[in-house]
Design an enzyme around this catalytic site. Structure first.
Site, PDB file in Angstrom:
ATOM      1  N   LYS A  69       0.837  -1.196   0.000  1.00 34.38           N
ATOM      2  CA  LYS A  69       0.000   0.000   0.000  1.00 34.38           C
ATOM      3  C   LYS A  69       0.879   1.257   0.000  1.00 34.38           C
ATOM      4  CE  LYS A  69      -3.611   2.349   2.692  1.00 34.38           C
ATOM      5  NZ  LYS A  69      -2.824   3.511   3.143  1.00 34.38           N
ATOM      6  N   HIS A 107      -1.787   8.035   1.090  1.00 41.13           N
ATOM      7  CA  HIS A 107      -2.010   7.966   2.536  1.00 41.13           C
ATOM      8  C   HIS A 107      -3.007   9.024   2.985  1.00 41.13           C
ATOM      9  CE1 HIS A 107      -0.033   5.698   5.894  1.00 41.13           C
ATOM     10  NE2 HIS A 107      -0.683   6.576   6.615  1.00 41.13           N
TER      11      HIS A 107
END
Length: 400
Positions: free
Chosen positions: A261, A285
Site C-alpha cells: 500500500k 495515505h
C-alpha cells in the site's frame, strides 16, 4: 439503535455530513488528527477536486431492474466494491473503535484492514472478523519482521498489507497546532479540548485507560509495543532503511496474500509484480504524508497496466458512491475508505457505520442504474469523459 445515535444521525444524508457533525463531539486535537493533511494541504484538497476531472457518459434505455454490486478479491466475495482502509489511532476517536469497525465490516460483508497502529490485539480482531486483513508498519530489522510475520500468520490473517510510504514521520500542522501529540502529553490546548468535550474525555479516553491502564500500540512488534504515554511511541512507523529487499524476504516467508500500500509510480507496481506480490494499494495515505503529490485517481490507469495480474486497490479522497464507481471504471478492483468510516464510528459507533455503509450502497446502486450498467464488472473507461489535466486544486463545494 440508541436515542443518542438516532439524534446524532438524524441529519446525515451524505458521507461528508459525518465530518461536519462529528466536529461537535470530538476535541479539536482529535478532530484535526483525523481531518488534516500534510504541509499546506494541497494534496488533501486535490484528492477531492480530481474527481471533477471525470464526467459520466451514461447509456439509456437499458434494463437496469437487477443490479450486481459484488466483487471478488483475493478469492473472497464481498457485497460491495468498497471496504475499510487501515486507520491508525481509531481508538482515539471512539472507545473500542477497532472492534466496532471489524464487526461492522463482517456484518455488511465488506473487507476490513486492521492497522498495526491500533490498541486492540490482532488476535482479538481476527476472532471478531475471520476475514480481516492486517496492515503492518515494519522496521528494517529482519528479526522483528520475521516475528511479526509469524505472529500474523499464526493468528490466521489471510492478507498482509505492507504500508510502504512512511519511511519518516510526516508534518501535519493543523493537528500539532490543535495540541495533538504522540506520545500523549497534556498541554493547554488538549486539556481545554478535553474539558469542553467531557463525553469524549470520559467515554473514550477515560474508558480506554480504565480498561487497559497503560494503553499500548500492541500490534507494532511481535510481543506488543509502546504505550501511548511512552516516548518510545515516537519511533512507531516505518523505517528509512526499509527497501525492496525486505519485501522479497517477506514474500518468501509470508504464505498468504501480500499487498503493498502506498504506491504511485508504475515502476514500483512492476517491481511488486516481479516479486510475486498479490495486490497493490494506489494511495497517497490520504494526503497525510508528502504534500503536492499526484492524486491516486490520476495514475490509476497507468498503474493498472503495470500491475498485470495483481489486484489494484485505491484510496484517498473518496466520499460518495459515484467516486467509488469512477475508480472502478478507471481500473480499480476495489476502493478503501478511511476518514468517513472513522468519523461515522466516532459519531455513533456501530449505528454510525451502518448509516455510512447504507449511504454508499444506495448511491452505488442508484448510480449504476442511472449509468445504464447492471454490474460492477460492466464498468469501463468508456463511461467517463476525461476533462484533461487539472491546473487547480480548488476545493469542491461541501467536500474536504
Amino acid at each position: 439503535m440508541s436515542m443518542t445515535a438516532k439524534r446524532r444521525l438524524h441529519d446525515i444524508y451524505r458521507l461528508t455530513d459525518f465530518e461536519k457533525a462529528v466536529k461537535r463531539y470530538l476535541p479539536k486535537a482529535v478532530y484535526e488528527y483525523v481531518r488534516n493533511g500534510a504541509g499546506s494541504e494541497i494534496s488533501l484538497r486535490r484528492n477531492r477536486a480530481v474527481f471533477q476531472r471525470y464526467l459520466w457518459r451514461p447509456y439509456r434505455l437499458r434494463d437496469v431492474s437487477s443490479l450486481d454490486t459484488k466483487i471478488t478479491l483475493f478469492g473472497e466475495t464481498y457485497d460491495q466494491p468498497f471496504g475499510f482502509a487501515p486507520t491508525g489511532g481509531a481508538a482515539m476517536t471512539r472507545y473500542d473503535a477497532d472492534r466496532i469497525e471489524a464487526a461492522a465490516a463482517r456484518r455488511h460483508n465488506l473487507f476490513y484492514a486492521l492497522s498495526a497502529n491500533s490498541l486492540t490485539p490482532l488476535e482479538e480482531i481476527i476472532r471478531i472478523n475471520p476475514r480481516s486483513w492486517f496492515a503492518a508498519y515494519l522496521p528494517s530489522d529482519m528479526a522483528v519482521i520475521d516475528g511479526m510475520i509469524d505472529r500474523v500468520q499464526k493468528a490466521g490473517y489471510p492478507v498482509l498489507l505492507i504500508t510502504c510510504d512512511v519511511p519518516v514521520p510526516a508534518q501535519r500542522i493543523a493537528e500539532t497546532k490543535a495540541g495533538y501529540s504522540m506520545p500523549i502529553r497534556p498541554n493547554l490546548r488538549s486539556t481545554l479540548g478535553g474539558i469542553v468535550h467531557p463525553g469524549w474525555t470520559f467515554g473514550t479516553l477515560g474508558r480506554t485507560i480504565l480498561r487497559d491502564r497503560n494503553p499500548r500500540i500492541v500490534n507494532i512488534r511481535p510481543k506488543g509495543g509502546p504505550g501511548l504515554f511512552s516516548s518510545e511511541i515516537a519511533a512507531v512507523g516505518g523505517s528509512p532503511h526499509f527497501t525492496w529487499d525486505h519485501i522479497r524476504h517477506i514474500r518468501a516467508r509470508w504464505k498468504g496474500k501480500l499487498v503493498l500500500k502506498g504506491l504511485l509510480r508504475p515502476e514500483d507496481a512492476a517491481e511488486a509484480a516481479s516479486i510475486g506480490v498479490d495486490g497493490i494499494g494506489i494511495s497517497d495515505h490520504g494526503a497525510r504524508l508528502l504534500d503536492s503529490t499526484i492524486a491516486p485517481l490520476e495514475v490509476l490507469g497507468e498503474m493498472k497496466k503495470a500491475a498485470g495480474s495483481m489486484a489494484v486497490l485505491a484510496d484517498s479522497g473518496f466520499r460518495c458512491g459515484g467516486d467509488v464507481l469512477k475508480a472502478m471504471a478507471l481500473g480499480a478492483d476495489a476502493v478503501m475508505l478511511g476518514r468517513p468510516f472513522l468519523q461515522a464510528c466516532a459519531l455513533a459507533g456501530g449505528a454510525g457505520l451502518d448509516k455510512a455503509v447504507s449511504i454508499l450502497k444506495t448511491e452505488i446502486s442508484r448510480d449504476l442504474a442511472l449509468l445504464g450498467v447492471t454490474s460492477i464488472e460492466a464498468l469501463d473507461r468508456d463511461l467517463l469523459k476525461d476533462l484533461g489535466e487539472m491546473h487547480s486544486a480548488e476545493r469542491a463545494p461541501d467536500y474536504v
